[in-house]
Design an enzyme around this catalytic site. Structure first.
Site, PDB file in Angstrom:
ATOM      1  N   GLY A 210       0.810  -1.218   0.000  1.00  0.00           N
ATOM      2  CA  GLY A 210       0.000   0.000   0.000  1.00  0.00           C
ATOM      3  C   GLY A 210       0.845   1.271   0.000  1.00  0.00           C
TER       4      GLY A 210
ATOM      5  N   MET B 132       1.178   3.593   2.386  1.00  0.00           N
ATOM      6  CA  MET B 132       1.983   3.705   3.602  1.00  0.00           C
ATOM      7  C   MET B 132       2.994   2.566   3.682  1.00  0.00           C
ATOM      8  SD  MET B 132       1.671   6.340   5.427  1.00  0.00           S
ATOM      9  CE  MET B 132       2.628   5.675   6.775  1.00  0.00           C
TER      10      MET B 132
ATOM     11  N   HIS C  26      -8.246  15.198   2.572  1.00  0.00           N
ATOM     12  CA  HIS C  26      -7.362  14.086   2.188  1.00  0.00           C
ATOM     13  C   HIS C  26      -7.537  13.748   0.712  1.00  0.00           C
ATOM     14  CE1 HIS C  26      -6.906  13.223   6.539  1.00  0.00           C
ATOM     15  NE2 HIS C  26      -5.786  12.612   6.164  1.00  0.00           N
TER      16      HIS C  26
ATOM     17  N   LYS D  56      -8.906   7.937  -0.094  1.00  0.00           N
ATOM     18  CA  LYS D  56      -9.168   7.625   1.323  1.00  0.00           C
ATOM     19  C   LYS D  56     -10.579   7.063   1.479  1.00  0.00           C
ATOM     20  CE  LYS D  56      -8.738   9.441   6.017  1.00  0.00           C
ATOM     21  NZ  LYS D  56      -8.056   8.215   6.492  1.00  0.00           N
TER      22      LYS D  56
HETATM   23  P1  NAD Z   1      -3.613   1.637   0.928  1.00  0.00           P
HETATM   24  O1  NAD Z   1      -4.982   1.216   0.464  1.00  0.00           O
HETATM   25  O2  NAD Z   1      -2.688   2.259  -0.048  1.00  0.00           O
HETATM   26  O3  NAD Z   1      -2.852   0.389   1.574  1.00  0.00           O
HETATM   27  C1  NAD Z   1      -3.453  -0.554   2.421  1.00  0.00           C
HETATM   28  C2  NAD Z   1      -2.790  -1.901   2.110  1.00  0.00           C
HETATM   29  O4  NAD Z   1      -3.233  -2.846   3.087  1.00  0.00           O
HETATM   30  C3  NAD Z   1      -3.178  -2.448   0.731  1.00  0.00           C
HETATM   31  O5  NAD Z   1      -2.008  -2.802   0.005  1.00  0.00           O
HETATM   32  C4  NAD Z   1      -4.026  -3.658   1.084  1.00  0.00           C
HETATM   33  O6  NAD Z   1      -3.914  -4.713   0.116  1.00  0.00           O
HETATM   34  C5  NAD Z   1      -3.400  -4.057   2.409  1.00  0.00           C
HETATM   35  N1  NAD Z   1      -4.232  -4.978   3.196  1.00  0.00           N
HETATM   36  C6  NAD Z   1      -5.564  -4.964   3.383  1.00  0.00           C
HETATM   37  N2  NAD Z   1      -5.937  -6.004   4.146  1.00  0.00           N
HETATM   38  C7  NAD Z   1      -4.802  -6.684   4.457  1.00  0.00           C
HETATM   39  C8  NAD Z   1      -4.538  -7.848   5.200  1.00  0.00           C
HETATM   40  N3  NAD Z   1      -5.523  -8.546   5.807  1.00  0.00           N
HETATM   41  N4  NAD Z   1      -3.248  -8.263   5.328  1.00  0.00           N
HETATM   42  C9  NAD Z   1      -2.245  -7.596   4.728  1.00  0.00           C
HETATM   43  N5  NAD Z   1      -2.442  -6.487   3.987  1.00  0.00           N
HETATM   44  C10 NAD Z   1      -3.707  -6.040   3.849  1.00  0.00           C
HETATM   45  O7  NAD Z   1      -3.892   2.613   2.156  1.00  0.00           O
HETATM   46  P2  NAD Z   1      -2.862   3.612   2.868  1.00  0.00           P
HETATM   47  O8  NAD Z   1      -3.048   4.989   2.330  1.00  0.00           O
HETATM   48  O9  NAD Z   1      -1.500   3.001   2.885  1.00  0.00           O
HETATM   49  O10 NAD Z   1      -3.476   3.638   4.346  1.00  0.00           O
HETATM   50  C11 NAD Z   1      -3.602   2.451   5.109  1.00  0.00           C
HETATM   51  C12 NAD Z   1      -4.251   2.786   6.449  1.00  0.00           C
HETATM   52  O11 NAD Z   1      -3.378   3.623   7.210  1.00  0.00           O
HETATM   53  C13 NAD Z   1      -5.581   3.561   6.334  1.00  0.00           C
HETATM   54  O12 NAD Z   1      -6.444   3.122   7.366  1.00  0.00           O
HETATM   55  C14 NAD Z   1      -5.151   5.002   6.577  1.00  0.00           C
HETATM   56  O13 NAD Z   1      -6.199   5.827   7.039  1.00  0.00           O
HETATM   57  C15 NAD Z   1      -4.094   4.784   7.630  1.00  0.00           C
HETATM   58  N6  NAD Z   1      -3.126   5.872   7.794  1.00  0.00           N
HETATM   59  C16 NAD Z   1      -2.773   6.149   9.077  1.00  0.00           C
HETATM   60  C17 NAD Z   1      -1.809   7.116   9.324  1.00  0.00           C
HETATM   61  C18 NAD Z   1      -1.364   7.335  10.740  1.00  0.00           C
HETATM   62  O14 NAD Z   1      -0.456   8.164  10.977  1.00  0.00           O
HETATM   63  N7  NAD Z   1      -1.942   6.609  11.716  1.00  0.00           N
HETATM   64  C19 NAD Z   1      -1.219   7.821   8.263  1.00  0.00           C
HETATM   65  C20 NAD Z   1      -1.598   7.503   6.953  1.00  0.00           C
HETATM   66  C21 NAD Z   1      -2.556   6.511   6.734  1.00  0.00           C
END
Ligand code: NAD
Length: 259
Positions: free
Chosen positions: A12, A14, A148, A152
Site C-alpha cells: 500500500g 503507507m 485528504h 481515502k
Molecule cells: P492503501 O490502500 O494504499 O494500503 C493498504 C494496504 O493494506 C493495501 O495494500 C491492502 O492490500 C493491504 N491490506 C488490506 N488487508 C490486508 C490484510 N488482511 N493483510 C495484509 N495487507 C492487507 O492505504 P494507505 O493509504 O497506505 O493507508 C492504510 C491505512 O493507514 C488507512 O487506514 C489510513 O487511514 C491509515 N493511515 C494512518 C496514518 C497514521 O499516521 N496513523 C497515516 C496515513 C494513513
C-alpha cells in the site's frame, strides 16, 4: 543494536513508504513484509526479504509489526500479536468500537502503540487543542475540518477524531456526547458545546487538519498540513523502536514523543 520489524499492508501507499523508511533507519531491519494474497506485489523481492502473504510468520518472526492496512485485517492481527507477544504499531484508521475494545484487550498481552496519526506535528497539535479548549470553555464553538486524497475510504479522518477527542478532553466531556460528524438539510441552529466536523476529499493531499475556535468577534485557527506520508512512516518507525522490548500495555505517540 537494531530491532527487526515487519510491515503489514506492504504493497500500500503507507506500506511502501514504511519499507523505504525502515530500511534507511540504522535502528531497524525489515525482516518481513506482508500484503493480501491477491496483491500483485506478493512474491516480489525487496533486497533482503520477499513480500509474502504469510501474516502468521511475520508476527512470529519480528520484534515489532507495523500495521497500516484496513479494519477488516485488525482482528486477525490482534490475535497474532497476543499469541506471540509481538510489538504492534497500529496505524489503521476507521476502527469501530468493537475493534478498539479488541486492541485494548490485546494490549494486556503485547506492547501496542495505537495512534490515528504518527507525526510529531499532529501529536503536538492535539496537546495545543486540548489546552485551548480548556482555556476557552464552551462559549467558543469548535469546528474541525480535514482534507485528504481521493483514495481515502473513511471519514472523518482518524486524525480529525483524535483532535476532536483532545478538544473534548480539554472541556472534560466525552466526544461521543458532543460530536456532529457531518451536516446536511434542516440542521437547526448549532447547539452550544457541539464539536463539528467537515470533510473534503480530492487529489493527492497527504492530510490537512484545522481546528477552529469561534468566539464572538474573534476566531482562533490552529492546524497542520502534511505534504508527504514520510512523516507518518518516520513516526511509526520511531514508535517501533520505542515499543520494542517494553511490557504489554497500550501506549500513545505522546508517550513515545515525550510531549
Ligand atoms: P492503501 O490502500 O494504499 O494500503 C493498504 C494496504 O493494506 C493495501 O495494500 C491492502 O492490500 C493491504 N491490506 C488490506 N488487508 C490486508 C490484510 N488482511 N493483510 C495484509 N495487507 C492487507 O492505504 P494507505 O493509504 O497506505 O493507508 C492504510 C491505512 O493507514 C488507512 O487506514 C489510513 O487511514 C491509515 N493511515 C494512518 C496514518 C497514521 O499516521 N496513523 C497515516 C496515513 C494513513
Amino acid at each position: 543494536m537494531s530491532i527487526s520489524v515487519g510491515i503489514l499492508g506492504a504493497a500500500g501507499r503507507m506500506g511502501q513508504m514504511l519499507i523505504a523508511t525502515a530500511e534507511a533507519d540504522a535502528g531497524t531491519v525489515v525482516k518481513a513484509a506482508v500484503d493480501r494474497a491477491e496483491s500483485p506485489l506478493v512474491g516480489t523481492a525487496f533486497g533482503e526479504f520477499t513480500l509474502t502473504a504469510d501474516t502468521a510468520a511475520l508476527f512470529r518472526d519480528v520484534d515489532v509489526a507495523i500495521d497500516f492496512t484496513l479494519p477488516s485485517a485488525t482482528a486477525e492481527h490482534a490475535r497474532l500479536a497476543a499469541e506471540h507477544g509481538t510489538g504492534w504499531v497500529l496505524g489503521t484508521t476507521g476502527l469501530d468500537d468493537d475493534l478498539i475494545a479488541l486492541v485494548k484487550q490485546t494490549a494486556t498481552k503485547a506492547p501496542v502503540m495505537f495512534s490515528a496519526n504518527y507525526s510529531l506535528g499532529v501529536n503536538l497539535l492535539s496537546v495545543l487543542v486540548e489546552q485551548a479548549a480548556q482555556a476557552l470553555g464552551e462559549g467558543w464553538d469548535i469546528e474541525i475540518t480535514e482534507t485528504h486524497h481521493n483514495q481515502k475510504v473513511d471519514a472523518p479522518s482518524g486524525t480529525a477524531l483524535m483532535l476532536g477527542r483532545a478538544a473534548a478532553k480539554g472541556r472534560d466531556v466525552a466526544l461521543a456526547d458532543v460530536q456532529r460528524l457531518s451536516r446536511e438539510g434542516q440542521t437547526g441552529i448549532r447547539p452550544a458545546g457541539e464539536i463539528g466536523f467537515a470533510t473534503l476529499r480530492g487529489g493527492d493531499v497527504a492530510g490537512e487538519h484545522h481546528v477552529n475556535f469561534f468566539g464572538t468577534a474573534e476566531r482562533i485557527e490552529i492546524g497542520h498540513r502534511a505534504t508527504s506520508r514520510e512523516i507518518f512512516a518516520k513516526g511509526a518507525v520511531h514508535a517501533a523502536k520505542w515499543l520494542a522490548g517494553r511490557e504489554a500495555g497500550l501506549y500513545s505517540m505522546r508517550d513515545a514523543l515525550e510531549i
